[in-house]
Design a protein around this motif. Structure first.
Motif, PDB file in Angstrom:
ATOM      1  N   LYS A 212      26.066  46.014  19.599  1.00  0.00           N
ATOM      2  CA  LYS A 212      27.306  46.490  20.191  1.00  0.00           C
ATOM      3  C   LYS A 212      27.644  47.908  19.699  1.00  0.00           C
ATOM      4  CE  LYS A 212      28.657  42.473  22.095  1.00  0.00           C
ATOM      5  NZ  LYS A 212      28.999  42.285  23.526  1.00  0.00           N
ATOM      6  N   PRO A 238      36.153  49.658  31.714  1.00  0.00           N
ATOM      7  CA  PRO A 238      35.392  48.959  32.764  1.00  0.00           C
ATOM      8  C   PRO A 238      34.606  47.804  32.150  1.00  0.00           C
ATOM      9  CG  PRO A 238      35.119  51.340  32.935  1.00  0.00           C
ATOM     10  CD  PRO A 238      35.830  51.090  31.652  1.00  0.00           C
ATOM     11  N   GLU A 239      34.424  46.733  32.879  1.00  0.00           N
ATOM     12  CA  GLU A 239      33.818  45.520  32.330  1.00  0.00           C
ATOM     13  C   GLU A 239      32.432  45.770  31.746  1.00  0.00           C
ATOM     14  OE1 GLU A 239      35.058  42.453  31.765  1.00  0.00           O
ATOM     15  OE2 GLU A 239      36.963  43.356  32.367  1.00  0.00           O
ATOM     16  N   ASP A 240      31.629  46.599  32.403  1.00  0.00           N
ATOM     17  CA  ASP A 240      30.271  46.821  31.899  1.00  0.00           C
ATOM     18  C   ASP A 240      30.292  47.510  30.537  1.00  0.00           C
ATOM     19  OD1 ASP A 240      31.279  49.123  33.194  1.00  0.00           O
ATOM     20  OD2 ASP A 240      29.260  49.954  33.403  1.00  0.00           O
ATOM     21  N   ILE A 241      31.240  48.426  30.348  1.00  0.00           N
ATOM     22  CA  ILE A 241      31.366  49.099  29.060  1.00  0.00           C
ATOM     23  C   ILE A 241      31.991  48.158  28.031  1.00  0.00           C
ATOM     24  CG2 ILE A 241      32.567  50.947  27.820  1.00  0.00           C
ATOM     25  CD1 ILE A 241      32.137  52.740  30.205  1.00  0.00           C
ATOM     26  N   LYS A 242      33.038  47.443  28.447  1.00  0.00           N
ATOM     27  CA  LYS A 242      33.742  46.544  27.536  1.00  0.00           C
ATOM     28  C   LYS A 242      32.798  45.494  26.951  1.00  0.00           C
ATOM     29  CE  LYS A 242      37.545  45.234  29.223  1.00  0.00           C
ATOM     30  NZ  LYS A 242      38.539  44.480  30.012  1.00  0.00           N
ATOM     31  N   ASN A 243      31.878  45.015  27.740  1.00  0.00           N
ATOM     32  CA  ASN A 243      30.936  43.985  27.273  1.00  0.00           C
ATOM     33  C   ASN A 243      29.984  44.507  26.210  1.00  0.00           C
ATOM     34  OD1 ASN A 243      32.040  42.046  28.959  1.00  0.00           O
ATOM     35  ND2 ASN A 243      30.617  42.492  30.648  1.00  0.00           N
ATOM     36  N   SER A 244      29.869  45.832  26.112  1.00  0.00           N
ATOM     37  CA  SER A 244      28.945  46.417  25.128  1.00  0.00           C
ATOM     38  C   SER A 244      29.666  46.961  23.899  1.00  0.00           C
ATOM     39  CB  SER A 244      28.139  47.544  25.786  1.00  0.00           C
ATOM     40  OG  SER A 244      28.987  48.642  26.120  1.00  0.00           O
ATOM     41  N   LYS A 354      29.317  57.247  27.386  1.00  0.00           N
ATOM     42  CA  LYS A 354      28.446  57.736  28.466  1.00  0.00           C
ATOM     43  C   LYS A 354      27.613  58.945  28.038  1.00  0.00           C
ATOM     44  CE  LYS A 354      30.893  56.015  32.535  1.00  0.00           C
ATOM     45  NZ  LYS A 354      31.534  56.365  33.824  1.00  0.00           N
TER      46      LYS A 354
END
Length: 392
Positions: A212, A238-244, A354
């Motif tokens: 993470k 955003p969900e894709d970033i939050k998950n990481s 990013k």
């Protein structure tokens, strides 16, 4: 030169945890290397610790009976005979200089009384650490603190023989709200750089979140630290970033319960609170993380945790307050935000995630900036020049 007897009245002192506490402790550590200074500290005994000890190079520390009337505001226990014995015994010592730290602490008023309300008045040097009026969750406390500042606080500024600010924001606050006709130099603190560099990364954090990106905040959990805006920013990712990403919040204070509630379903599932930890543990956690978030409102003078994170080589997303605009050069050693809103913090986090190469670049530059600008030997020499103006 005669030996200078200096007594310091800090709001708190170690082992109480905080930036003011480490500032004072490191200051006396380096000043005491000069044998021309005989240094005493008189502070509230919170948390309960040794009533007397000798630290560093013969720094004598007296801790008097006290309690917190409201969170983060200690007052002497006037009903305890031990307090009076300790306080009155100070009059037996012929001090040259009395130093107080931060206007709103009761111990500052005590130092003011000790220096000024006596036949043989002493030189009073006040060092201010705050850059705004008190801002906590309780509005009654805020109003009470404001009234105190505009009365007692103003007297302390006007009657002190010399005033020192720990940052530009603090100086501007003093000149705007309290005095206009006094010289107010800025003396930045130093850092224990070698000590910080010797601390290893926290193995548990590193292993638990090895896949993470780790965001981190360290500090007291009070309203003016703006931690709720970090939590809101995390939830807005955003969900894709939050998950990481995980957010690790290190510290304690009156807002802990409220902040955990604000974390909601993300508590221990993306957002983690460590609670109270000591200095070494906090540094080890910072080192195990990737990005440090400085989210303060106007209030403190210069965040020690921010400086320590920079010293650890961390990329920083910073509000301009509590020293952020004085140490973060946007696009060089971090991202300097326009304010501390959750929207701004979110955008700063996304930019670094990013553009991961910036995390390393900003971290490297942040570390260099600290080494170039925050040196205790240099800071102490500036203090000594001021002391020696008054002692011939």
């Amino acid at each position: 030169m005669k030996k200078i007897k200096l007594i310091i009245f800090p709001g708190y002192y170690v082992p109480h945890i905080g930036g003011l506490e480490t500032h004072v402790d490191e200051f006396v550590k380096y000043l005491s290397k000069d044998n021309n200074y005989d240094i005493y500290i008189f502070a509230p005994n919170i948390p309960t610790y040794k009533e007397f000890e000798i630290k560093h190079n013969n720094v004598k520390v007296y801790r008097y009976p006290a309690f917190e009337i409201i969170p983060n505001y200690p007052v002497p226990n006037l009903f305890n005979i031990k307090f009076w014995k300790m306080f009155l015994n100070l009059y037996k010592i012929d001090f040259d200089i009395v130093m107080t730290r931060t206007r709103f602490f009761s111990n500052t008023l005590l130092g003011f009384i000790f220096a000024k309300l006596r036949f043989n008045k002493k030189i009073l040097i006040h060092v201010e650490h705050g850059s705004a009026f008190v801002k906590v969750e309780n509005e009654f406390t805020n109003k009470l603190a404001y009234t105190y500042d505009k009365t007692i606080g103003k007297i302390i500024f006007k009657k002190s023989d010399y005033i020192i600010a720990i940052s530009k924001a603090v100086k501007d606050f003093i000149l705007k709200n309290f005095i206009k006709d006094k010289e107010v130099p800025i003396i930045y603190r130093g850092l224990e750089i070698e000590k910080i560099e010797s601390i290893e990364k926290d193995k548990e954090i590193k292993e638990k979140f090895k896949n993470k990106i780790k965001l981190c905040f360290v500090g007291r959990l009070y309203k003016w630290k703006g931690v709720e805006n970090i939590i809101k920013a995390y939830k807005m990712l955003p969900e894709d970033i939050k998950n990481s990403v995980v957010l690790i919040i290190v510290g304690y204070g009156e807002d802990l319960k409220r902040l955990k509630k604000l974390a909601g379903n993300y508590l221990n599932n993306g957002i983690y609170f460590t609670g109270k930890v000591d200095f070494e543990k906090a540094i080890s956690i910072i080192k195990a993380c990737d990005i440090y978030i400085h989210s303060s409102y106007k209030g403190g003078g210069l965040s020690s945790a921010l400086l320590e994170a920079m010293c650890c080589g961390k990329a920083v997303v910073a509000s301009p307050y509590e020293g952020g605009s004085e140490v973060i050069i946007d696009g060089y050693n971090g991202i300097l935000l326009k304010d501390n809103s959750s929207e701004q913090i979110k955008d700063g986090i996304i930019k670094l995630i990013k553009n991961k190469e910036l995390i390393e670049i900003y971290g490297k530059n942040a570390k260099k900036f600290i080494k170039d600008n925050f040196n205790w030997e240099k800071s102490v020499e500036e203090y000594k020049k001021i002391f020696e103006k008054f002692i011939s």
